[in-house]
Design an enzyme around this catalytic site. Structure first.
Site, PDB file in Angstrom:
ATOM      1  N   CYS A  98       9.494   1.879   3.617  1.00 15.76           N
ATOM      2  CA  CYS A  98      10.415   0.778   3.930  1.00 15.76           C
ATOM      3  C   CYS A  98      11.830   1.294   4.122  1.00 15.76           C
ATOM      4  O   CYS A  98      12.681   0.605   4.649  1.00 15.76           O
ATOM      5  CB  CYS A  98      10.386  -0.268   2.836  1.00 15.76           C
TER       6      CYS A  98
ATOM      7  N   LYS B  24      -1.234  -7.332  -9.097  1.00 16.20           N
ATOM      8  CA  LYS B  24      -2.194  -7.431  -7.989  1.00 16.20           C
ATOM      9  C   LYS B  24      -1.778  -6.348  -6.996  1.00 16.20           C
ATOM     10  O   LYS B  24      -0.912  -6.556  -6.153  1.00 16.20           O
ATOM     11  CB  LYS B  24      -2.117  -8.829  -7.355  1.00 16.20           C
TER      12      LYS B  24
ATOM     13  N   GLU C 246       8.859  -3.733  13.294  1.00 11.74           N
ATOM     14  CA  GLU C 246       8.816  -2.621  12.326  1.00 11.74           C
ATOM     15  C   GLU C 246       7.551  -1.832  12.666  1.00 11.74           C
ATOM     16  O   GLU C 246       6.435  -2.331  12.466  1.00 11.74           O
ATOM     17  CB  GLU C 246       8.732  -3.161  10.903  1.00 11.74           C
TER      18      GLU C 246
ATOM     19  N   GLU D 222      -4.899  -3.835  -1.814  1.00  9.13           N
ATOM     20  CA  GLU D 222      -6.353  -3.596  -1.767  1.00  9.13           C
ATOM     21  C   GLU D 222      -6.694  -2.311  -1.010  1.00  9.13           C
ATOM     22  O   GLU D 222      -7.838  -1.892  -0.977  1.00  9.13           O
ATOM     23  CB  GLU D 222      -7.082  -4.808  -1.167  1.00  9.13           C
ATOM     24  N   ARG D 223      -5.661  -1.680  -0.392  1.00 11.28           N
ATOM     25  CA  ARG D 223      -5.918  -0.443   0.361  1.00 11.28           C
ATOM     26  C   ARG D 223      -6.044   0.768  -0.565  1.00 11.28           C
ATOM     27  O   ARG D 223      -6.812   1.669  -0.298  1.00 11.28           O
ATOM     28  CB  ARG D 223      -4.772  -0.158   1.341  1.00 11.28           C
TER      29      ARG D 223
ATOM     30  N   PHE E 113       0.807  -1.218   0.000  1.00  7.53           N
ATOM     31  CA  PHE E 113       0.000   0.000   0.000  1.00  7.53           C
ATOM     32  C   PHE E 113       0.843   1.272   0.000  1.00  7.53           C
ATOM     33  O   PHE E 113       0.373   2.330  -0.397  1.00  7.53           O
ATOM     34  CB  PHE E 113      -0.941   0.011   1.221  1.00  7.53           C
TER      35      PHE E 113
HETATM   36  P1  NAD Z   1       1.534  -6.580   3.177  1.00  3.63           P
HETATM   37  O1  NAD Z   1       2.547  -7.650   3.258  1.00  3.63           O
HETATM   38  O2  NAD Z   1       0.414  -6.579   4.161  1.00  3.63           O
HETATM   39  O3  NAD Z   1       0.817  -6.597   1.740  1.00  3.63           O
HETATM   40  C1  NAD Z   1       1.578  -6.622   0.533  1.00  3.63           C
HETATM   41  C2  NAD Z   1       0.781  -7.366  -0.530  1.00  3.63           C
HETATM   42  O4  NAD Z   1       0.571  -8.727  -0.086  1.00  3.63           O
HETATM   43  C3  NAD Z   1      -0.603  -6.769  -0.791  1.00  3.63           C
HETATM   44  O5  NAD Z   1      -0.846  -6.776  -2.186  1.00  3.63           O
HETATM   45  C4  NAD Z   1      -1.542  -7.716  -0.048  1.00  3.63           C
HETATM   46  O6  NAD Z   1      -2.798  -7.826  -0.679  1.00  3.63           O
HETATM   47  C5  NAD Z   1      -0.806  -9.042  -0.091  1.00  3.63           C
HETATM   48  N1  NAD Z   1      -1.099  -9.874   1.096  1.00  3.63           N
HETATM   49  C6  NAD Z   1      -1.337  -9.430   2.361  1.00  3.63           C
HETATM   50  N2  NAD Z   1      -1.560 -10.477   3.184  1.00  3.63           N
HETATM   51  C7  NAD Z   1      -1.464 -11.602   2.438  1.00  3.63           C
HETATM   52  C8  NAD Z   1      -1.571 -13.001   2.718  1.00  3.63           C
HETATM   53  N3  NAD Z   1      -1.833 -13.438   3.940  1.00  3.63           N
HETATM   54  N4  NAD Z   1      -1.386 -13.863   1.721  1.00  3.63           N
HETATM   55  C9  NAD Z   1      -1.112 -13.434   0.468  1.00  3.63           C
HETATM   56  N5  NAD Z   1      -1.003 -12.123   0.144  1.00  3.63           N
HETATM   57  C10 NAD Z   1      -1.160 -11.215   1.104  1.00  3.63           C
HETATM   58  O7  NAD Z   1       2.332  -5.185   3.191  1.00  3.63           O
HETATM   59  P2  NAD Z   1       1.725  -3.728   3.258  1.00  3.63           P
HETATM   60  O8  NAD Z   1       1.175  -3.480   4.609  1.00  3.63           O
HETATM   61  O9  NAD Z   1       0.864  -3.460   2.073  1.00  3.63           O
HETATM   62  O10 NAD Z   1       3.061  -2.861   3.046  1.00  3.63           O
HETATM   63  C11 NAD Z   1       3.927  -2.489   4.094  1.00  3.63           C
HETATM   64  C12 NAD Z   1       5.128  -3.407   4.182  1.00  3.63           C
HETATM   65  O11 NAD Z   1       5.827  -3.425   2.943  1.00  3.63           O
HETATM   66  C13 NAD Z   1       6.151  -2.947   5.212  1.00  3.63           C
HETATM   67  O12 NAD Z   1       6.624  -4.063   5.901  1.00  3.63           O
HETATM   68  C14 NAD Z   1       7.256  -2.326   4.362  1.00  3.63           C
HETATM   69  O13 NAD Z   1       8.534  -2.319   4.958  1.00  3.63           O
HETATM   70  C15 NAD Z   1       7.223  -3.218   3.176  1.00  3.63           C
HETATM   71  N6  NAD Z   1       7.839  -2.591   2.019  1.00  3.63           N
HETATM   72  C16 NAD Z   1       9.040  -3.064   1.613  1.00  3.63           C
HETATM   73  C17 NAD Z   1       9.678  -2.490   0.522  1.00  3.63           C
HETATM   74  C18 NAD Z   1      10.998  -3.010   0.050  1.00  3.63           C
HETATM   75  O14 NAD Z   1      11.392  -2.686  -1.078  1.00  3.63           O
HETATM   76  N7  NAD Z   1      11.708  -3.793   0.836  1.00  3.63           N
HETATM   77  C19 NAD Z   1       9.074  -1.417  -0.140  1.00  3.63           C
HETATM   78  C20 NAD Z   1       7.832  -0.964   0.309  1.00  3.63           C
HETATM   79  C21 NAD Z   1       7.219  -1.559   1.387  1.00  3.63           C
END
Ligand code: NAD
Length: 499
Positions: A281, A173, A384, A176-177, A149
């Site tokens: 991140c 994909k 985090e 969804e937020r 998101f």
């Molecule tokens: P998230 O892991 O909750 O969601 C990321 C994606 O995974 C979304 O599209 C979501 O729909 C999907 N998802 C969520 N739960 C799932 C499940 N149980 N099974 C399958 N798919 C699932 O992450 P977020 O809250 O959207 O984003 C924040 C996180 O992303 C933080 O931890 C941040 O550090 C990380 N991030 C990392 C980078 C990097 O390059 N390392 C960059 C941006 C964000």
């Protein structure tokens, strides 16, 4: 209320699954749209359309593919304000920050205009008598990206631009937020001349993600999000024989040496710790001053700056410093972590736990917080936080500070503030973190370098964007050919070698 859609074969498609999620305006707490969540059949429809379109796209000249990217860049600039406003409305970040989100994605698209250079392959003339040998980079087919998101424009572009420039079709994909900007980007790609079906946006939750993981025609997956999901997608994707790269969460430290320019370090900490409400991140969430005197001075200089940060909705004007968190749950989680820090003995130097945004009482706002005397065993250090909270861990020496960063399970970004070249060089050399800043707080590499963390911040091989992206989204084929064919050597039964 607006009902959103999937974007498949160049058209907006209504959801068929009857499964919907709410999209919020985090500043007001209002539900602003209903998002359809795809099932396996809807995902399969997108993949079949992509598969068909990709056959032609794969043999379209790389230069023509690059020209689509060039036109897309023009359209992004044309629509920057419309995109930024929509992004801020669903994400909550300020308009200037939303422009930055789009801009850093746009820069990767610009880089992809030059994809033909990276796809040239290699050639050896006369590798043997009359034998030439060449390698070519070919697209993988249909690939997918699952994105978080916090950068709803930048990260989708980091994924789909190089994949498509390499001749693949892409299933996105998005989170969804905040799915509206990714949908708008896909429409702009078609307006830029991308054939329908090459970029499909399939909205959804775990069901859609699992359908991607299990689909036999999806050959590669790029994921960005939290570490537990990154680990899950990496394991499942690999188990299903796909090429997978997953980028996860972070805990980024900044070491402040006694010789650092403290004013510069303080500004850097405020910008990188609280920008986007800490939902980056690459946010610096841990300040690591070396020596008591450095720590005391740092905290003294930080307090007034953190206390006067302007928190507000994106509509309040461009001088707001940051907006709300993404969801009510995120807000509660961050506030609980702050409480845990106080209970576990850290000193809360700036306490905004009772902050309420006037006129936006249902919004997901959290004020800025600053902790001192944080210890590595506390939850606020281990987790985090992903909120506007900066923790200070005091250390006595450079070695102790270095060990702290080295022993942290995450390894996305880190930085050091010092005037000493020896220390800076030693830090850059020794540290087990993927992206390092020297007197720079958010060391996010530009489009032509690659982006990626170490340790629990990344799983799989190769980084995002830069030359690595073209490696990830292509496979290499090597051809050995002999012309003229008239050479007669007789049958050779030994293993061929150049003797
Ligand atoms: P998230 O892991 O909750 O969601 C990321 C994606 O995974 C979304 O599209 C979501 O729909 C999907 N998802 C969520 N739960 C799932 C499940 N149980 N099974 C399958 N798919 C699932 O992450 P977020 O809250 O959207 O984003 C924040 C996180 O992303 C933080 O931890 C941040 O550090 C990380 N991030 C990392 C980078 C990097 O390059 N390392 C960059 C941006 C964000």
């Amino acid at each position: 209320m607006e009902e959103l859609y999937h974007f498949i074969n160049g058209k907006r498609i209504k959801g068929q699954s009857n499964n919907f999620g709410d999209v919020f305006n985090p500043a007001t707490g209002d539900v602003i749209a209903k998002l359809p969540y795809a099932n396996e059949t809807e995902l399969d429809n997108a993949v079949q359309g992509a598969k068909k379109a990709q056959l032609k796209w794969a043999v379209t000249s790389p230069q023509k593919r690059g020209r689509v990217m060039m036109e897309f860049v023009r359209l992004l600039n044309r629509d920057m304000e419309r995109l930024a406003k929509c992004l801020s409305k669903e994400h909550g970040k300020t308009i200037p920050d939303a422009r930055g989100d789009i801009q850093r994605g746009l820069e990767v698209v610009e880089f992809c205009i030059g994809a033909p250079h990276f796809l040239k392959g290699e050639f050896t003339d006369s590798a043997g008598t009359g034998i030439d040998m060449y390698s070519m980079r070919q697209p993988l087919g249909v690939v997918a990206g699952i994105t978080p998101f916090n950068f709803p424009a930048m990260i989708p572009m980091w994924k789909f631009a190089p994949a498509i420039a390499c001749g693949n079709a892409f299933i996105l994909k998005p989170s969804e937020r905040d799915p509206s900007v990714p949908l708008m980007l896909a429409e702009l790609m078609v307006e830029a001349g991308l054939p329908k079906g090459i970029l499909q946006v399939v909205n959804g939750d775990k069901i859609a993600v699992d359908a991607i993981l299990n689909h036999p025609d999806i050959t590669a997956i790029g994921f960005v999000g939290s570490t537990p999901i990154a680990q899950y997608i990496y394991t499942e994707g690999c188990r299903n024989g796909k090429r997978v790269q997953c980028f996860g969460g972070a805990k980024n430290h900044m070491i402040i040496m006694p010789d650092a320019d403290l004013d510069q370090a303080v500004d850097a900490l405020v910008g990188s710790g609280y920008g986007a409400a800490g939902e980056r991140c690459m946010a610096i969430s841990v300040a690591v001053p070396v020596g008591e005197k450095t720590a005391d001075l740092l905290i003294e200089k930080l307090i007034p700056k953190v206390e006067t940060l302007q928190v507000g909705p994106y509509t309040a004007g461009e001088n707001m410093d940051f907006g709300p968190l993404i969801t009510k749950e995120a807000r509660e989680r961050v506030l609980n972590l702050i409480d845990s820090g106080v209970k576990q003995g850290a000193m809360l130097k700036v306490d905004n736990r009772d902050f309420r945004m006037q006129g936006y009482e249902n919004g997901f706002f959290v004020g800025a917080h600053l902790f001192d005397m944080v210890k590595p065993e506390m939850d606020i250090y281990k987790e985090e936080i992903f909120g506007p909270v900066l923790s200070t861990v005091r250390t006595e020496s450079y070695q102790e500070a270095l060990d702290l960063v080295m022993n942290n399970p995450y390894g996305n970004g880190t930085s050091i503030f010092t005037r000493d070249g020896d220390t800076a060089r030693d830090f850059a050399h020794q540290i087990n973190v993927g992206m390092v800043g020297i007197n720079v707080p958010i060391p996010v590499p530009l489009a032509y370098h690659t982006f990626g963390g170490w340790k629990k911040s990344a799983f799989g091989d190769l980084n995002q964007h830069g030359p690595d992206a073209f490696r990830f989204y292509t496979k290499t084929k090597t051809v050995t050919s002999r012309w003229p064919s008239g050479i007669k050597e007789g049958a050779i039964l030994n293993f061929p070698s150049i003797g």
